[in-house]
Scaffold this active site. Structure first.
Site, mmCIF file in Angstrom:
data_model
loop_
_atom_site.group_PDB
_atom_site.id
_atom_site.type_symbol
_atom_site.label_atom_id
_atom_site.label_comp_id
_atom_site.label_asym_id
_atom_site.label_seq_id
_atom_site.Cartn_x
_atom_site.Cartn_y
_atom_site.Cartn_z
ATOM 1 N N THR A 221 -45.700 26.510 20.475
ATOM 2 C CA THR A 221 -44.651 26.784 19.498
ATOM 3 C C THR A 221 -43.370 27.291 20.176
ATOM 4 O O THR A 221 -43.423 27.865 21.275
ATOM 5 C CB THR A 221 -45.156 27.859 18.509
ATOM 6 O OG1 THR A 221 -44.065 28.383 17.772
ATOM 7 C CG2 THR A 221 -45.817 29.028 19.226
ATOM 8 N N ASP A 222 -42.252 27.132 19.476
ATOM 9 C CA ASP A 222 -40.994 27.695 19.989
ATOM 10 C C ASP A 222 -40.953 29.215 19.842
ATOM 11 O O ASP A 222 -40.098 29.883 20.420
ATOM 12 C CB ASP A 222 -39.784 27.060 19.275
ATOM 13 C CG ASP A 222 -39.758 27.275 17.765
ATOM 14 O OD1 ASP A 222 -40.729 27.839 17.207
ATOM 15 O OD2 ASP A 222 -38.767 26.854 17.129
ATOM 16 N N GLU A 223 -41.910 29.764 19.059
ATOM 17 C CA GLU A 223 -41.861 31.201 18.783
ATOM 18 C C GLU A 223 -42.129 32.041 20.030
ATOM 19 O O GLU A 223 -41.835 33.224 20.061
ATOM 20 C CB GLU A 223 -42.829 31.570 17.646
ATOM 21 C CG GLU A 223 -42.516 30.756 16.404
ATOM 22 C CD GLU A 223 -43.202 31.210 15.132
ATOM 23 O OE1 GLU A 223 -43.601 32.381 15.043
ATOM 24 O OE2 GLU A 223 -43.318 30.373 14.218
ATOM 25 N N TYR B 208 -48.915 36.665 16.699
ATOM 26 C CA TYR B 208 -49.129 35.217 16.810
ATOM 27 C C TYR B 208 -48.413 34.653 18.036
ATOM 28 O O TYR B 208 -49.020 33.986 18.885
ATOM 29 C CB TYR B 208 -48.630 34.509 15.543
ATOM 30 C CG TYR B 208 -48.443 33.012 15.714
ATOM 31 C CD1 TYR B 208 -49.531 32.173 15.959
ATOM 32 C CD2 TYR B 208 -47.173 32.428 15.658
ATOM 33 C CE1 TYR B 208 -49.365 30.797 16.136
ATOM 34 C CE2 TYR B 208 -46.994 31.059 15.839
ATOM 35 C CZ TYR B 208 -48.097 30.249 16.080
ATOM 36 O OH TYR B 208 -47.927 28.897 16.266
ATOM 37 N N LYS C 163 -49.884 32.977 21.513
ATOM 38 C CA LYS C 163 -49.563 31.609 21.950
ATOM 39 C C LYS C 163 -48.901 31.646 23.341
ATOM 40 O O LYS C 163 -49.159 30.784 24.181
ATOM 41 C CB LYS C 163 -48.641 30.914 20.938
ATOM 42 C CG LYS C 163 -49.282 30.556 19.611
ATOM 43 C CD LYS C 163 -50.425 29.547 19.731
ATOM 44 C CE LYS C 163 -49.970 28.158 20.085
ATOM 45 N NZ LYS C 163 -51.112 27.187 20.057
HETATM 46 P P1 NAD Z 1 -53.462 25.244 11.136
HETATM 47 O O1 NAD Z 1 -53.690 26.706 10.984
HETATM 48 O O2 NAD Z 1 -53.097 24.427 9.953
HETATM 49 O O3 NAD Z 1 -54.764 24.555 11.786
HETATM 50 C C1 NAD Z 1 -55.468 25.139 12.840
HETATM 51 C C2 NAD Z 1 -56.817 24.421 12.939
HETATM 52 O O4 NAD Z 1 -57.536 24.991 14.040
HETATM 53 C C3 NAD Z 1 -57.683 24.590 11.714
HETATM 54 O O5 NAD Z 1 -58.267 23.358 11.352
HETATM 55 C C4 NAD Z 1 -58.750 25.587 12.151
HETATM 56 O O6 NAD Z 1 -60.001 25.398 11.480
HETATM 57 C C5 NAD Z 1 -58.856 25.265 13.625
HETATM 58 N N1 NAD Z 1 -59.365 26.387 14.431
HETATM 59 C C6 NAD Z 1 -58.972 27.691 14.360
HETATM 60 N N2 NAD Z 1 -59.659 28.415 15.250
HETATM 61 C C7 NAD Z 1 -60.476 27.564 15.907
HETATM 62 C C8 NAD Z 1 -61.419 27.719 16.958
HETATM 63 N N3 NAD Z 1 -61.665 28.919 17.497
HETATM 64 N N4 NAD Z 1 -62.084 26.633 17.401
HETATM 65 C C9 NAD Z 1 -61.862 25.407 16.842
HETATM 66 N N5 NAD Z 1 -60.986 25.216 15.836
HETATM 67 C C10 NAD Z 1 -60.300 26.276 15.379
HETATM 68 O O7 NAD Z 1 -52.364 25.129 12.284
HETATM 69 P P2 NAD Z 1 -51.247 24.002 12.521
HETATM 70 O O8 NAD Z 1 -50.033 24.394 11.764
HETATM 71 O O9 NAD Z 1 -51.843 22.679 12.317
HETATM 72 O O10 NAD Z 1 -50.945 24.243 14.055
HETATM 73 C C11 NAD Z 1 -51.644 23.517 15.065
HETATM 74 C C12 NAD Z 1 -51.136 23.951 16.423
HETATM 75 O O11 NAD Z 1 -49.740 23.695 16.505
HETATM 76 C C13 NAD Z 1 -51.316 25.441 16.694
HETATM 77 O O12 NAD Z 1 -51.677 25.589 18.043
HETATM 78 C C14 NAD Z 1 -49.931 26.029 16.445
HETATM 79 O O13 NAD Z 1 -49.721 27.174 17.228
HETATM 80 C C15 NAD Z 1 -49.041 24.882 16.874
HETATM 81 N N6 NAD Z 1 -47.725 24.812 16.222
HETATM 82 C C16 NAD Z 1 -47.626 24.875 14.864
HETATM 83 C C17 NAD Z 1 -46.359 24.755 14.274
HETATM 84 C C18 NAD Z 1 -46.196 24.773 12.782
HETATM 85 O O14 NAD Z 1 -45.067 24.779 12.288
HETATM 86 N N7 NAD Z 1 -47.262 24.757 11.990
HETATM 87 C C19 NAD Z 1 -45.223 24.585 15.073
HETATM 88 C C20 NAD Z 1 -45.385 24.519 16.475
HETATM 89 C C21 NAD Z 1 -46.648 24.623 17.028
HETATM 90 P P1 TYD Z 2 -43.616 30.527 7.976
HETATM 91 O O1 TYD Z 2 -43.782 29.266 7.211
HETATM 92 O O2 TYD Z 2 -44.651 31.609 7.811
HETATM 93 O O3 TYD Z 2 -43.439 30.123 9.504
HETATM 94 P P2 TYD Z 2 -43.000 31.050 10.785
HETATM 95 O O4 TYD Z 2 -43.120 32.472 10.419
HETATM 96 O O5 TYD Z 2 -44.017 30.634 11.801
HETATM 97 O O6 TYD Z 2 -41.605 30.622 11.129
HETATM 98 O O7 TYD Z 2 -42.220 31.157 7.594
HETATM 99 C C1 TYD Z 2 -41.020 30.443 7.768
HETATM 100 C C2 TYD Z 2 -39.890 31.366 7.419
HETATM 101 O O8 TYD Z 2 -39.955 31.659 6.017
HETATM 102 C C3 TYD Z 2 -39.970 32.705 8.115
HETATM 103 O O9 TYD Z 2 -38.646 33.123 8.429
HETATM 104 C C4 TYD Z 2 -40.584 33.629 7.083
HETATM 105 C C5 TYD Z 2 -40.081 33.062 5.777
HETATM 106 N N1 TYD Z 2 -40.977 33.204 4.623
HETATM 107 C C6 TYD Z 2 -40.492 33.723 3.411
HETATM 108 O O10 TYD Z 2 -39.313 34.084 3.295
HETATM 109 N N2 TYD Z 2 -41.350 33.821 2.369
HETATM 110 C C7 TYD Z 2 -42.660 33.455 2.443
HETATM 111 O O11 TYD Z 2 -43.421 33.597 1.458
HETATM 112 C C8 TYD Z 2 -43.139 32.922 3.687
HETATM 113 C C9 TYD Z 2 -44.575 32.508 3.829
HETATM 114 C C10 TYD Z 2 -42.258 32.812 4.745
#
Ligand code: NAD
Ligand code: TYD
Length: 372
Positions: free
Chosen positions: A147-149, A173, A177
């Site tokens: 992630t960019d975070e 989080y 990461k």
């Molecule tokens: P998500 O929470 O929707 O899915 C995570 C999946 O991992 C789930 O299916 C969960 O059951 C599985 N999981 C959790 N712990 C596990 C373990 N110990 N062993 C096996 N499986 C396990 O997450 P996502 O949004 O799909 O994110 C996927 C990846 O991408 C993550 O690594 C996250 O950090 C990264 N990422 C997410 C975003 C975003 O905006 N969602 C952006 C950049 C990077």
């Molecule tokens: P989120 O979807 O939780 O992603 P991340 O925290 O990983 O960026 O949140 C996106 C942005 O939206 C973040 O600045 C927090 C804000 N947010 C709200 O304002 N209200 C909400 O209910 C949630 C879940 C997030």
């Protein structure tokens, strides 16, 4: 050939698996623990697909991962598995440390053992066995999805995050990461494991668990509930449609330089309140409220998230220029598709929210068999 995908029942992982199997005849072994965020229902269309092998399990289960690697001999591992929600990490960081750090460590160790047993060089064609799959130590890949975070927070006028930006994670989080990224880097530098890392901005799209901003706003709006905006709503996130993230990962897997990290983003910075207003306007047009009021009347400003990062922005030039990747969706096209998807799939939403489907899955797994 085969790839092993971890976390492939979650939001991005499932989109990746669905896209991969739609375009390729390679087998996907999908290892997922099925936490609250993993939903097999997302993968229903693959039920009769012989190229999809689902295994319920933990990336931290060394024996399980070792046996999957030996059995399926993947040419690549793509690691999506993680705890992914910042708010949950604030309330309970333990699982984040366990999966994102310890889980990645154990996964890396299993992969290192498997990889070091692969042939170093491709054999001469005349001595190659019939079923040789050209899998060697140098053709193998471990792609870590991050992630960019990890880069921390930008102020208004800072340039977007490049790959050279220092790591400065602020939430449990992002710290977990960041730690996993460092482990992946170290396994390359120390052991020579052929790794790639992608750091992507905020994703949105189908199958997004309705605890994250965009799906939560859609689902709450339709249910007539408040739309909770944290603080002043002027925090900026950089949004990318999930299918574009998946295409970037495929491209990096195919052509990324070993040991490199690639930032993934679509140059799409927006303040949260603008996102929420856009969702409300789309819903006003697509599903007008019976009482004639606007969905934006449900917006409620609530107490800010502790340690809330103010701004994220991705500089994606390395990926664009070196690997020729471009997103297919604009924010306007992607957010419309997303809202339309949620309107068309209320059953998926209510199942993942109620946990009914997860209860069903628990029952299915009451026996020893791992495969649904
Ligand atoms: P998500 O929470 O929707 O899915 C995570 C999946 O991992 C789930 O299916 C969960 O059951 C599985 N999981 C959790 N712990 C596990 C373990 N110990 N062993 C096996 N499986 C396990 O997450 P996502 O949004 O799909 O994110 C996927 C990846 O991408 C993550 O690594 C996250 O950090 C990264 N990422 C997410 C975003 C975003 O905006 N969602 C952006 C950049 C990077
Ligand atoms: P989120 O979807 O939780 O992603 P991340 O925290 O990983 O960026 O949140 C996106 C942005 O939206 C973040 O600045 C927090 C804000 N947010 C709200 O304002 N209200 C909400 O209910 C949630 C879940 C997030």
């Amino acid at each position: 050939m085969t790839i092993l995908v971890t976390g492939g029942a979650g939001f991005i992982g499932a989109n990746f698996v669905l896209d991969w199997l739609a375009a390729s005849s390679e087998t996907v072994v999908n290892l997922d623990k099925l936490t609250y965020a993993g939903n097999l229902e997302t993968l229903t269309s693959l039920q009769n697909n012989a190229n999809h092998v689902f295994v319920r399990g933990d990336i931290g289960d060394l024996a399980l991962v070792e046996s999957l690697l030996q059995t399926h001999q993947p040419r690549a591992v793509v690691n999506f598995a993680a705890e992914s929600h910042v708010d949950r990490s604030i309330h309970g960081p333990g699982e984040f440390i366990e999966t994102n750090i310890m889980g990645t460590f154990r996964l890396l160790e299993a992969v290192r053992g498997y990889w070091s047993g692969l042939p170093q060089e491709e054999m001469h064609p005349r001595v190659k066995p019939e079923n040789d799959k050209h899998l060697t130590q140098s053709s193998f890949r471990f792609l870590h999805v991050s992630t960019d975070e990890v880069y921390g927070s930008l102020s208004k006028d800072d340039p977007a995050f490049a790959e050279t930006h220092r790591y400065e994670p602020n939430s449990p989080y992002s710290a977990s990461k960041a730690a996993s990224d460092h482990l992946v880097r170290a396994w390359h530098h120390t052991y020579g494991l052929p790794v790639l890392t992608t750091n992507c901005s905020n994703n949105y799209g189908p199958y997004h668990f309705p605890e994250k901003l965009i799906p939560l706003m859609i689902v709450n709006a339709l249910a007539g509930k408040p739309l909770p905006v944290y603080g002043d709503g002027m925090q900026v996130r950089d949004w990318l449609y999930v299918k574009d993230h998946c295409s970037a990962i495929r491209r990096v897997l195919e052509a990324g330089r070993l040991g490199e990290t690639y930032n993934v983003g679509g140059w799409n910075e927006k303040p949260n309140i603008e996102i929420v207003q856009t969702v409300c306007k789309l819903l006003d047009a697509l599903r007008p409220k019976a009482d004639g009021t606007h969905y934006s009347s449900q917006i409620t400003y609530v107490t800010d998230r502790p340690g809330h990062d103010r701004r994220y922005a991705i500089d994606a030039r390395k990926l664009e220029q070196e690997l020729g990747w471009k997103p297919a969706e604009t924010f306007e096209s992607g957010i419309r598709k997303t809202v339309e998807w949620y309107l068309a799939n209320p059953q998926w939403v209510s199942n993942v929210q109620s946990g009914a489907y997860r209860d069903w899955v628990q029952k299915q797994y009451a026996g020893a068999d791992r495969k649904p």
